[in-house]
Design a protein around this motif. Sequence first.
Motif, mmCIF file in Angstrom:
data_model
loop_
_atom_site.group_PDB
_atom_site.id
_atom_site.type_symbol
_atom_site.label_atom_id
_atom_site.label_comp_id
_atom_site.label_asym_id
_atom_site.label_seq_id
_atom_site.Cartn_x
_atom_site.Cartn_y
_atom_site.Cartn_z
ATOM 1 N N GLY A 1 0.769 -1.232 0.023
ATOM 2 C CA GLY A 1 0.001 -0.014 0.071
ATOM 3 C C GLY A 1 1.044 1.386 0.007
ATOM 4 O O GLY A 1 0.172 2.452 0.176
ATOM 5 N N GLY B 1 2.215 2.525 -2.657
ATOM 6 C CA GLY B 1 2.029 3.198 -4.031
ATOM 7 C C GLY B 1 3.045 2.725 -4.973
ATOM 8 O O GLY B 1 3.087 3.280 -6.001
ATOM 9 N N LYS B 2 3.724 1.566 -4.645
ATOM 10 C CA LYS B 2 4.443 1.146 -5.966
ATOM 11 C C LYS B 2 3.833 0.655 -7.123
ATOM 12 O O LYS B 2 4.149 1.219 -8.286
ATOM 13 N N THR B 3 2.779 -0.058 -7.122
ATOM 14 C CA THR B 3 1.908 -0.420 -8.156
ATOM 15 C C THR B 3 1.315 0.948 -9.020
ATOM 16 O O THR B 3 1.192 0.990 -10.045
ATOM 17 N N THR B 4 0.623 1.769 -8.181
ATOM 18 C CA THR B 4 0.339 3.223 -8.679
ATOM 19 C C THR B 4 1.311 3.812 -9.416
ATOM 20 O O THR B 4 0.938 4.489 -10.299
ATOM 21 N N TYR C 1 -3.218 5.241 -15.084
ATOM 22 C CA TYR C 1 -4.062 6.344 -14.402
ATOM 23 C C TYR C 1 -3.405 7.798 -14.986
ATOM 24 O O TYR C 1 -2.389 7.933 -14.796
HETATM 25 N N1 LIG Z 1 -7.599 2.689 -8.429
HETATM 26 C C1 LIG Z 1 -7.382 3.067 -6.938
HETATM 27 N N2 LIG Z 1 -8.303 3.681 -6.411
HETATM 28 C C2 LIG Z 1 -8.442 3.995 -5.390
HETATM 29 N N3 LIG Z 1 -7.241 3.611 -4.513
HETATM 30 C C3 LIG Z 1 -6.388 2.950 -4.934
HETATM 31 C C4 LIG Z 1 -6.596 2.787 -6.403
HETATM 32 N N4 LIG Z 1 -5.103 1.876 -6.684
HETATM 33 C C5 LIG Z 1 -4.363 2.163 -5.573
HETATM 34 N N5 LIG Z 1 -5.337 2.747 -4.394
HETATM 35 C C6 LIG Z 1 -4.601 3.133 -2.997
HETATM 36 O O1 LIG Z 1 -3.334 3.616 -3.302
HETATM 37 C C7 LIG Z 1 -2.522 3.014 -2.323
HETATM 38 C C8 LIG Z 1 -1.200 2.575 -2.796
HETATM 39 O O2 LIG Z 1 -1.407 0.988 -3.521
HETATM 40 P P1 LIG Z 1 -0.678 0.488 -4.436
HETATM 41 O O3 LIG Z 1 0.121 1.140 -5.448
HETATM 42 O O4 LIG Z 1 -1.166 -0.617 -5.056
HETATM 43 O O5 LIG Z 1 0.378 -0.153 -3.389
HETATM 44 P P2 LIG Z 1 1.439 -0.983 -3.537
HETATM 45 O O6 LIG Z 1 1.687 -1.670 -4.903
HETATM 46 O O7 LIG Z 1 2.837 -0.269 -2.889
HETATM 47 O O8 LIG Z 1 1.114 -2.303 -2.683
HETATM 48 C C9 LIG Z 1 -3.315 1.955 -1.335
HETATM 49 O O9 LIG Z 1 -3.651 2.690 -0.175
HETATM 50 C C10 LIG Z 1 -4.404 1.764 -2.236
HETATM 51 O O10 LIG Z 1 -5.478 1.368 -1.358
#
Ligand SMILES: Nc1ncnc2c1ncn2[C@@H]1O[C@H](COP(=O)(O)OP(=O)(O)O)[C@@H](O)[C@H]1O
Lengths: 248, 336
Positions: free
Chosen positions: A39, A41-44, A53
Motif C-alpha cells: 500500500g 504506492g509502488k503499483t500506482t 492512471y
Molecule cells: N484505483 C484505485 N482507486 C483508489 N485507491 C487506490 C487505487 N489503486 C490504489 N489505491 C490505493 O493507493 C495506495 C497504494 O496502492 P498500491 O500502489 O497498490 O500499493 P503497493 O503496490 O505499493 O502495494 C493504497 O492505499 C491503495 O488502496
Amino acid sequence: MKLLEVKGLTKKFAGLVANDSLDLEIDQGEIVGLIGPNGSGKTTFFNCICGVYPVTKGSVRFEGREITNFPAHKICKGGIARTFQLVNTLMNMTALENVMVGAFCRTTNTNRAREIAEELLEFSGLPEKKDILGSDLTIADKKRLEVARALATKPRLLLLDEAMAGLNPTEQKEAVELIRRIQREGITLLVVEHVMQVIMPLCERLVVLDAGKKIAADVPERIANDERVIKAYLGERYYAKRATLRSE
Amino acid sequence: MGRLKPLMVRQPRIFWRKNYIFALAFALLLALPFIFTAHFQHHVMIKVLMFTFLGCAWNIIGGYTGQVALGHAAFFGIGAYTSSLCYIWFGLNPWFGMFLGGILAVAVSAVINYPCFRLHGRYFAIATLALGMIIRLLFTNWRLVGGALGVRLPLLPESLWNFQFHTTKLPYYYIALVLCALIFAILYKIERSKLGFYLRAIKESEEAARSLGIDVAKYKLVAMSISVFFTAMAGTLYAQYILYIDPISLMPLMTSILICVVPVLGGAGTLWGPALGAPILLIAIEYSRAWLGGGGRGIDYMIVGAIMVAIIFRPGGLTSFFQGPRFRQWWRRIRG
Ligand SMILES: Nc1ncnc2c1ncn2[C@@H]1O[C@H](COP(=O)(O)OP(=O)(O)O)[C@@H](O)[C@H]1O
Ligand SMILES: [Mg+2]
C-alpha cells in the motif's frame, strides 16, 4: 540524458495521496529496485508511468521525450513495457499466442511474430509450454509468460511488478537469473519486489517508498542500514508477527 | 531462423488435398438445391445462408472481440434502404448500391457506436440495442424513405446485373453462397493475422491489451466497421430477394437478436460457429412459421428463447463439442 526521468509525480485517489511528489531518474542499463510496504504506492507509480492512471501532478520523461499522461498503448509503443502484479494472462490463448500478441507490436507478419514468440518462450524458460492455454499454466509460468510477453514488445525499459511474489526459492532463483539475462540484452529494469534477500544483490540502486513518499534512495548496503527504512519495514514485520500470533 | 514452421503458408494443392472435406462440403452445398427442390425449401436455404453470412459478420465484433452488439438489424436495414433508394432515385445498379450501403453503415456506426465502446458487457449490449431501435423508429417516421409503408422495388428483367430473378429463386442461393465463401475466406485470413490476435486479446483483457501496445478503441472500431459493412451487404441481398422493404420486417428486434444468437449457438468467435448455428435456428423458425401459420403465434420467439437458455449451460456453443482432444485425434486421422 537519463533514460527515465520522473519529476514531482503525485497521484491522488479521492483524498488519498498514493504517490506524493516522487522523483526518480534511471540510467540506461541499470537495474533499479522499488521497495516499500504494502500500500505504499509502488503499483500506482507503475500505473502512472504507463498511462493507466492520469497523474494528478508532475511529469514523466522517457529518452528525453515528455510522455506524461500518454495513453497506455503509446507508452508501450514508445519502448516501456510492464508486467502486472496480479497476472493478466490472456486465458483463452496459448502461451505462444500470448507472446505473439506482444510481438505484433513491432511486426505485422504472423510468421515473424511466431518466430519472435518462440525465441522469447525459450529465453524465459517456457519452450515446452507453448501450446498450453493461459488458463492452464501454473502461477510461476504465468509470471514468466508475463515477462516474455512484455519483452516481445521490444522495450528499452521494463517494469516488473512483483514478478517473484508467490514463487518458491528455486523459482525465485530462476527468475533472478532471467532478470540478469534481460539486463545483458541491454534492457533497463525497474523492479518492484518484496523479497529482500532477492532484490538486495540484484539491484544497483534501491528506492524506498512509504505511504506514497520516497523515504530513501541509495545503494542496497546503505539502504539495509537506513533507520527510516528499517522502521517502515520493522513496523510491517511487527504487524505480520502479531497477525500470525493471533491466527494461531 | 530455419526452425520456422510454415503452418500458414501452405501450398494450395496440398491445402485442397488435406482439406478435401471442405471441398466436399462445398460441392454438397452447390448440389443442395437440386436435392431439395421445393420453392419453400429454397427459401429456407437462402435464409440459412443469409444468416450464416450475418452471423459471420457479427462474429467479428461480437465473437472475436467479445463486444456483444445487439443493434445489427439497423445496419442490415441501412444496407437494404441504401441500395433500394439509390436505385429508385438515381438508377444506381444494386451491386454498387450494396457497396455504398456498406460504406454508409460504417459511417453511421462510427458516429453512434464509437461512444459505446466506453461501455462494457451488458451496458454495451443495452446501448447498441437501444440505438438499433432508435434507427428503426427514425426510418418508420421518415416520410422521404417511405415511412412505415416502406419501399417497393420496381420489377426489372431478370439478370445477374439487375440483381433480380423471378422464375426461380435459385440464383439468390448461389449469390448467398458466394458471399458466405467470401466472408469465410476473409475470417480465415483475419484469424491468422495481427488483427485477429489483437481482437482476441481485447476480448480477454483490455488492460493487458493496452499494455502490449494495442489501441483498444481503434481496433474495436475496425472490428465494428468490418462487421457492419458485411451486415449492410446482406441487407441489399435481402432487399433484392424480397423486392419490398419496410422498417417493421427489416429491422425488428428479433433480427438483431438472431444475428447474435446464430454465432453464439454455433460458437462465438469461431469460424464454423455461424455455419452450425444458422441451419438449426433458421430451419426451426421457418418451419414452425409455415406449420403454425404466419409467425403470429410466437413459436419462433420461444425457440430462440429456449436456445438462449440452453447456451447458458454450454457457453462455448456447438463448436466447443468439437474441440476436445479426442475429436482432434479423430479429425487428424480422417485428414491423413
Ligand atoms: N484505483 C484505485 N482507486 C483508489 N485507491 C487506490 C487505487 N489503486 C490504489 N489505491 C490505493 O493507493 C495506495 C497504494 O496502492 P498500491 O500502489 O497498490 O500499493 P503497493 O503496490 O505499493 O502495494 C493504497 O492505499 C491503495 O488502496
Ligand atoms: Mg502493488
